[in-house]
Design a protein around this motif. Structure first.
Motif, PDB file in Angstrom:
ATOM      1  N   VAL A 130       0.859  -1.184   0.000  1.00 46.13           N
ATOM      2  CA  VAL A 130       0.000   0.000   0.000  1.00 46.13           C
ATOM      3  C   VAL A 130       0.892   1.229   0.000  1.00 46.13           C
ATOM      4  O   VAL A 130       1.870   1.289   0.749  1.00 46.13           O
ATOM      5  N   SER A 131       0.567   2.190  -0.843  1.00 44.14           N
ATOM      6  CA  SER A 131       1.348   3.434  -0.903  1.00 44.14           C
ATOM      7  C   SER A 131       0.540   4.591  -0.330  1.00 44.14           C
ATOM      8  O   SER A 131      -0.628   4.762  -0.670  1.00 44.14           O
ATOM      9  N   ILE A 132       1.171   5.344   0.556  1.00 48.87           N
ATOM     10  CA  ILE A 132       0.568   6.558   1.110  1.00 48.87           C
ATOM     11  C   ILE A 132       1.379   7.731   0.579  1.00 48.87           C
ATOM     12  O   ILE A 132       2.547   7.909   0.937  1.00 48.87           O
ATOM     13  N   SER A 133       0.755   8.488  -0.299  1.00 44.82           N
ATOM     14  CA  SER A 133       1.466   9.593  -0.932  1.00 44.82           C
ATOM     15  C   SER A 133       0.620  10.852  -0.856  1.00 44.82           C
ATOM     16  O   SER A 133      -0.463  10.929  -1.450  1.00 44.82           O
ATOM     17  N   ALA A 134       1.081  11.823  -0.107  1.00 49.43           N
ATOM     18  CA  ALA A 134       0.378  13.098   0.043  1.00 49.43           C
ATOM     19  C   ALA A 134       1.415  14.209  -0.025  1.00 49.43           C
ATOM     20  O   ALA A 134       2.287  14.302   0.844  1.00 49.43           O
ATOM     21  N   PRO A 135       1.349  15.063  -1.022  1.00 49.48           N
ATOM     22  CA  PRO A 135       2.408  16.056  -1.244  1.00 49.48           C
ATOM     23  C   PRO A 135       2.591  17.061  -0.119  1.00 49.48           C
ATOM     24  O   PRO A 135       3.681  17.612   0.037  1.00 49.48           O
ATOM     25  N   LYS A 136       1.531  17.293   0.680  1.00 52.81           N
ATOM     26  CA  LYS A 136       1.638  18.289   1.744  1.00 52.81           C
ATOM     27  C   LYS A 136       1.615  17.663   3.143  1.00 52.81           C
ATOM     28  O   LYS A 136       1.458  18.369   4.144  1.00 52.81           O
ATOM     29  N   LEU A 137       1.788  16.360   3.210  1.00 54.32           N
ATOM     30  CA  LEU A 137       1.764  15.667   4.498  1.00 54.32           C
ATOM     31  C   LEU A 137       2.925  16.122   5.375  1.00 54.32           C
ATOM     32  O   LEU A 137       4.091  16.025   4.987  1.00 54.32           O
TER      33      LEU A 137
END
Length: 484
Positions: free
Chosen positions: A238-245
């Motif tokens: 599973v990939s968790i990708s959030a540019p502003k995290l």
């Protein structure tokens, strides 16, 4: 000559009312002063009148600070207050008492039915679902239709499959979502949280790889993510990708896991600056593409039969922290890491922490001669502060003490200026460990020794230990010893 009446006021004792004595032709007459109770009633009346004259916007704000039931009760105060509650921005419903189930259901239904069309800022729902899944789903839908901004849902005791309303997953006004739901999360085909900044999942089970991937890639402005005892069943990656995290917190408990093999969770965030993990590494976590990571914390524990797997997974997580500035290892983290480098043979691959300035070791009596710890020190050229939160010790082999820091880590020669040792017991092993640190840290400016609660009661021993510490040779001419 006509006599004029004269008033004489006797000052009362504390807690009594004043008495007025009037002098006239007939002599002294006694008249009670206006009772204090009446004065207080008048003051309350004036305050209520002032409150009633406030603008409705302010009155609604005042009501929003009250529990929902209390806010609704104000409708009986006067005609003007009768319908004010129908537009309060915050709604909080909690119904976990079985004997009051029917009243709770009716209360929520009535409040949402009578509410006007104004927006909802915060909607909190905590209840058992039981056989009322359709009602619970309808309540959440009602909040979404009212442009809810902060949604906190805690649901328990499901009697049949439950699905959250699809409209929730495309709510454009939602900025905070907290979901605690010990069941499978069924995700709709379309997911997009355009304004969601805070997301918290607790006890949620993810089962479908494609929809889970869509969920964690549809968070364009997400800043905070928390995953507490979540399950990744039948999912390999599973990939968790959030540019502003900015920050992520993960808590795991082996007893709440349904998949023994676990899942590889890939975390990528170019803005990520805080990472915290607490658990038994039921899954494998990788952090990459996070150049701005400032602070990381790992609280690790294990079951003996999984020690090798847990040690390997902890090491893999640590490899993603090469750019971190502050690192905290808690509970069994150092011991697990030592197992990883000695037994799993990962020592040659230990990452280099080029930016690490602060290292905190929060586990009982860390061995200074731990292979993993020594490797971290060798690979942290910019380390300035090292903290032993629960004591320090050495192995029983005292003959090799002089060779523990050989070669001396680069940070001891140029950067390390503060060492803190807490929960100090004054034992011989601890004294030897401190001696090694003092001797080799040639730019050290401050050594802080804080006594344990038990040791602090023995003033005579404290004095003796303090004298021993002062006699230890110091590699730095400017080192100050702080002992308390």
């Amino acid at each position: 000559m006509k006599r004029h009446s004269t008033d004489v006021v006797l000052v009362p004792a504390s807690g009594t009312n004043g008495i007025v004595l009037t002098m006239d032709e007939s002599g002294l007459t006694q008249q009670p002063k206006k009772p204090k109770l009446n004065e207080e009633r008048d003051a309350v009346g004036r305050n209520i009148k002032c409150l009633h004259n406030l603008p409705e916007e302010i009155l609604r704000y005042i009501l929003s600070l009250l529990p929902t039931k209390d806010a609704i009760r104000t409708s009986v105060l006067c005609k003007r207050w009768e319908y004010l509650w129908t537009s309060i921005p915050n709604l909080n419903f909690s119904g976990l008492e079985p004997d009051k189930r029917k009243q709770f259901m009716n209360f929520v239904e009535r409040v949402l039915l009578l509410r006007d069309s104004s927006d909802i800022k915060t909607f909190t729902l905590s209840c058992d679902v039981l056989r009322d899944a359709s009602h619970v789903s309808a309540w959440i839908s009602a909040a979404v239709r009212r442009n809810v901004q902060q949604l906190c849902i805690y649901l328990y005791n499901f009697r049949k499959p439950f699905s959250l309303p699809h409209s929730l997953f495309t709510c454009m006004t939602l900025t905070e979502l907290e979901l605690a739901m010990p069941c499978i999360l069924k995700l709709p085909p379309t997911i997009c949280f355009t304004n969601l900044k805070t997301l918290n999942f607790s006890y949620v089970t993810f089962t479908k790889e494609h929809s889970t991937e869509k969920l964690f890639s549809g968070l364009p402005v997400l800043e905070e993510l928390e995953l507490q005892n979540c399950n990744w069943v039948n999912l390999k990656v599973v990939s968790i990708s959030a540019p502003k995290l900015l920050s992520i917190r993960i808590v795991e408990d082996w007893e709440n896991q349904n998949d023994e093999n676990g899942c590889q969770v890939m975390i990528s965030g170019v803005s990520l600056n805080y990472f915290r993990y607490c658990g038994e590494f039921c899954n494998e976590y990788h952090v990459h593409n996070s150049p701005s990571l400032v602070e990381a914390s790992v609280l690790a524990s294990w079951y003996n039969e999984r020690k090798r797997q847990i040690a390997h997974r902890m090491y893999m997580l640590l490899t993603g922290f090469s750019g971190v500035k502050e690192l905290t290892l808690v509970f069994c983290a150092v011991e697990l890491l030592t197992y990883a480098v000695e037994v799993v043979e990962l020592l040659p691959h230990m990452p280099i922490f080029n930016n690490l300035e602060y290292l905190a070791l929060e586990e009982w009596s860390v061995n200074l001669d731990s292979v993993a710890l020594l490797k971290i020190l060798q690979n942290s050229p910019r380390l300035k502060t090292m903290e032993f939160s629960e004591g320090i010790s050495l192995s029983s082999d005292y003959e090799r003490n002089d060779r523990i820091l050989d070669p001396v880590p680069p940070c001891f020669l140029s950067q390390l200026n503060c060492i803190k040792v807490y929960d100090y017991e004054g034992d011989e092993e601890e004294l030897s460990a401190v001696k090694i640190l003092l001797k080799n840290a040639v730019v050290l400016e401050e050594l802080v020794i804080s006594c344990s609660h038990h040791f602090a009661k023995d003033l005579e021993k404290q004095k003796k230990v303090h004298e021993q510490l002062l006699k230890l040779p110091r590699g730095s001419k400017h080192c100050e010893l702080v002992f308390y």
